[in-house]
Enzyme design. Structure first.
Site, PDB file in Angstrom:
ATOM      1  N   LYS A  16      -4.817 -17.077  18.329  1.00  0.00           N
ATOM      2  CA  LYS A  16      -5.899 -16.929  17.347  1.00  0.00           C
ATOM      3  C   LYS A  16      -7.136 -17.709  17.764  1.00  0.00           C
ATOM      4  CE  LYS A  16      -3.114 -18.382  14.063  1.00  0.00           C
ATOM      5  NZ  LYS A  16      -1.765 -18.272  14.581  1.00  0.00           N
ATOM      6  N   GLY A  40      -1.610 -25.449  16.484  1.00  0.00           N
ATOM      7  CA  GLY A  40      -2.132 -25.942  17.755  1.00  0.00           C
ATOM      8  C   GLY A  40      -2.858 -24.808  18.426  1.00  0.00           C
TER       9      GLY A  40
HETATM   10  P1  IMP Z   1       6.325 -26.663   9.319  1.00  0.00           P
HETATM   11  O1  IMP Z   1       5.087 -25.849   9.182  1.00  0.00           O
HETATM   12  O2  IMP Z   1       6.179 -27.839  10.245  1.00  0.00           O
HETATM   13  O3  IMP Z   1       6.930 -27.036   8.010  1.00  0.00           O
HETATM   14  O4  IMP Z   1       7.433 -25.727  10.032  1.00  0.00           O
HETATM   15  C1  IMP Z   1       7.986 -24.582   9.391  1.00  0.00           C
HETATM   16  C2  IMP Z   1       8.184 -23.439  10.376  1.00  0.00           C
HETATM   17  O5  IMP Z   1       6.924 -22.966  10.822  1.00  0.00           O
HETATM   18  C3  IMP Z   1       8.950 -23.836  11.652  1.00  0.00           C
HETATM   19  O6  IMP Z   1       9.747 -22.747  12.068  1.00  0.00           O
HETATM   20  C4  IMP Z   1       7.834 -24.077  12.669  1.00  0.00           C
HETATM   21  O7  IMP Z   1       8.276 -23.905  13.992  1.00  0.00           O
HETATM   22  C5  IMP Z   1       6.851 -23.007  12.241  1.00  0.00           C
HETATM   23  N1  IMP Z   1       5.453 -23.324  12.609  1.00  0.00           N
HETATM   24  C6  IMP Z   1       4.634 -24.192  12.002  1.00  0.00           C
HETATM   25  N2  IMP Z   1       3.417 -24.204  12.592  1.00  0.00           N
HETATM   26  C7  IMP Z   1       3.482 -23.311  13.591  1.00  0.00           C
HETATM   27  C8  IMP Z   1       2.531 -22.835  14.551  1.00  0.00           C
HETATM   28  O8  IMP Z   1       1.361 -23.235  14.582  1.00  0.00           O
HETATM   29  N3  IMP Z   1       2.981 -21.908  15.425  1.00  0.00           N
HETATM   30  C9  IMP Z   1       4.247 -21.405  15.383  1.00  0.00           C
HETATM   31  N4  IMP Z   1       5.157 -21.802  14.497  1.00  0.00           N
HETATM   32  C10 IMP Z   1       4.781 -22.747  13.610  1.00  0.00           C
END
Ligand code: IMP
Length: 426
Positions: A16, A40
């Protein structure tokens, strides 16, 4: 009053940042509306790589005001660190605006994120352990602290002391951990963090509306993606916010009437980090090739991403959920050396064919992808900048995706550089 939303259509990491960067030239304001530093984005500018987590990628443009909207959860220490790193590399962040209504991620959120995941054991969600879920949970429970609280020392200390009364009990009694000293934490944040964050704190809702009233272009930049959406994703393997385009309305303070363009970003294949169903996941050599060629490791967490073929069933659903007006395909060049490619056009669940996402998630866990196979192009795409420079089989692949998904493809990424893309649609 043109406003555009850029949203991930898969499970995140679709690239993105690059697309946002590409259309940023036309924008005056770029607003992040949800998520936090779990995101990220990598940008490659003049061969230099910038890895951002919280600050909108458009910070690299002088003419843009980067905005962190009320829907974002902000770790102020990370924010300041990111500002320091960018400014040390000559990027001016002084015009950035951070919503006073955005909630704060504080050290106990991160500690709880780690402990909850550990406690879940093999049922863990695979979170980024950045404190995102616990911070949003506090917001919903109405015990969160907001960015604006940093500007009022008395309120900050009072709220922190109250919330730590409960958090420290949980840390001690449930997880057998030491708690946080409210006075020490309040002193640290009020002395070291608050004065540095204060200049960025703004009424971002007014900022967005004044910009729209002037007829400027505003871009709402989603983090994570459609299938990580708290309401529409593969719950519970989701993030704790609403990345779908509707999330921009809530997370930035605009009504849907303002949004006239919604660009969905889709990789030419899919990846996923963390746990959860993924019908087209590849466990073989092809998957390894995609991970290697696509450098599919988390920008911040370094975790290996799970690879899979392009899933048109998911994309059709993403079109509906986000009202996509177009899609952008990223990383097409990863397939440059593939002889054949597969696209999932439907699922089969217990012998029944599904063209659309099954409503019941148990069905998604059992879904068997129905593939169509297409020939590869065995050509280096990295120098293609016009549609007519794409080999016929690449055009065929893209046209096939357009037909399957039902919306036109705008831009196609052909390499990591800022200039490596093709305008596909007429
Ligand atoms: P959280 O957002 O850290 O609570 O993670 C919840 C889920 O979202 C997990 O499966 C993470 O790997 C996924 N996730 C969170 N942010 C990203 C991202 O920027 N890219 C891909 N997966 C993400």
């Amino acid at each position: 009053m043109p406003a555009t939303v850029v949203v991930g259509t898969q499970w995140g990491d679709e690239g993105k940042g690059k697309l946002t960067d590409l259309i940023a030239k036309e924008m005056q304001l770029v607003v992040r509306y949800q998520g936090g530093h779990n995101a990220g984005h990598t940008l490659v500018v003049d061969g230099e790589t910038f890895a951002l987590q919280l600050i909108p990628s458009s910070v690299l443009y002088d003419h843009i005001t980067p905005v962190i909207g009320n829907g974002v959860v902000v770790d102020p220490v990370v924010l300041l660190n990111e500002i320091d790193v960018l400014e040390a590399r000559g990027v001016d962040c002084s015009n950035m605006a951070v919503s006073g209504n955005a909630h704060l991620i504080l050290p106990y959120h991160q500690e709880l994120d780690r402990l909850i995941e550990r406690h879940l054991g093999k049922n863990k969600l695979g979170t980024t352990k950045r404190g995102i879920g616990p911070a949003y949970a506090d917001k919903a429970s109405r015990v969160g602290l907001r960015v604006q609280d940093l500007l009022d020392p008395e309120i900050f200390r009072e709220k922190l002391t109250a919330v730590l009364g409960e958090k420290n009990l949980v840390l001690a009694k449930v997880y057998n951990r030491l708690g946080f000293d409210p006075d020490e934490l309040a002193d640290r944040y009020l002395d070291e963090v608050a004065p540095r964050v204060a200049p960025y704190v703004s009424d971002t809702v007014s900022l967005v509306h004044e910009s729209l009233e002037r007829g400027e272009h505003v871009l709402f930049e989603g983090a994570q993606a459609t299938f990580l959406d708290l309401d529409h994703g593969t719950y519970p393997f989701v993030t704790s916010s609403n990345p779908v385009s509707g999330g921009a309305c809530v997370g930035a303070g605009v009504g849907p009437r303002h949004i006239d363009r919604v660009i969905g970003i889709a990789k030419a294949y899919v990846t996923r980090v963390g746990s959860g169903p993924m019908p087209t996941e590849l466990f073989d050599e092809t998957g390894e090739r995609i991970v290697d060629l696509g450098h599919e490791y988390g920008v911040n967490t370094k975790r290996r991403r799970r690879p899979g073929w392009f899933d048109a069933v998911m994309l059709r659903h993403a079109v509906r959920l986000n009202s996509l007006t177009e899609i952008a395909i990223t990383k097409l060049d990863i397939f440059d050396t593939f002889d054949t490619l597969k696209v999932c056009v439907a699922y089969e669940v217990d012998g029944v064919r599904h063209e659309h996402l099954p409503y019941h998630q148990s069905d998604l866990h059992r879904a068997v992808p129905v593939y169509e196979e297409l020939p590869g192009w065995n050509t280096d795409l990295s120098r293609a900048t016009e549609r007519h420079q794409l080999p016929p089989n690449a055009v065929r692949y893209l046209e096939f995706l357009e037909t399957q998904v039902g919306v036109p493809i705008g831009v196609v990424g052909t390499g990591p550089g800022r200039d490596q893309y093709v305008h596909f649609s007429a």
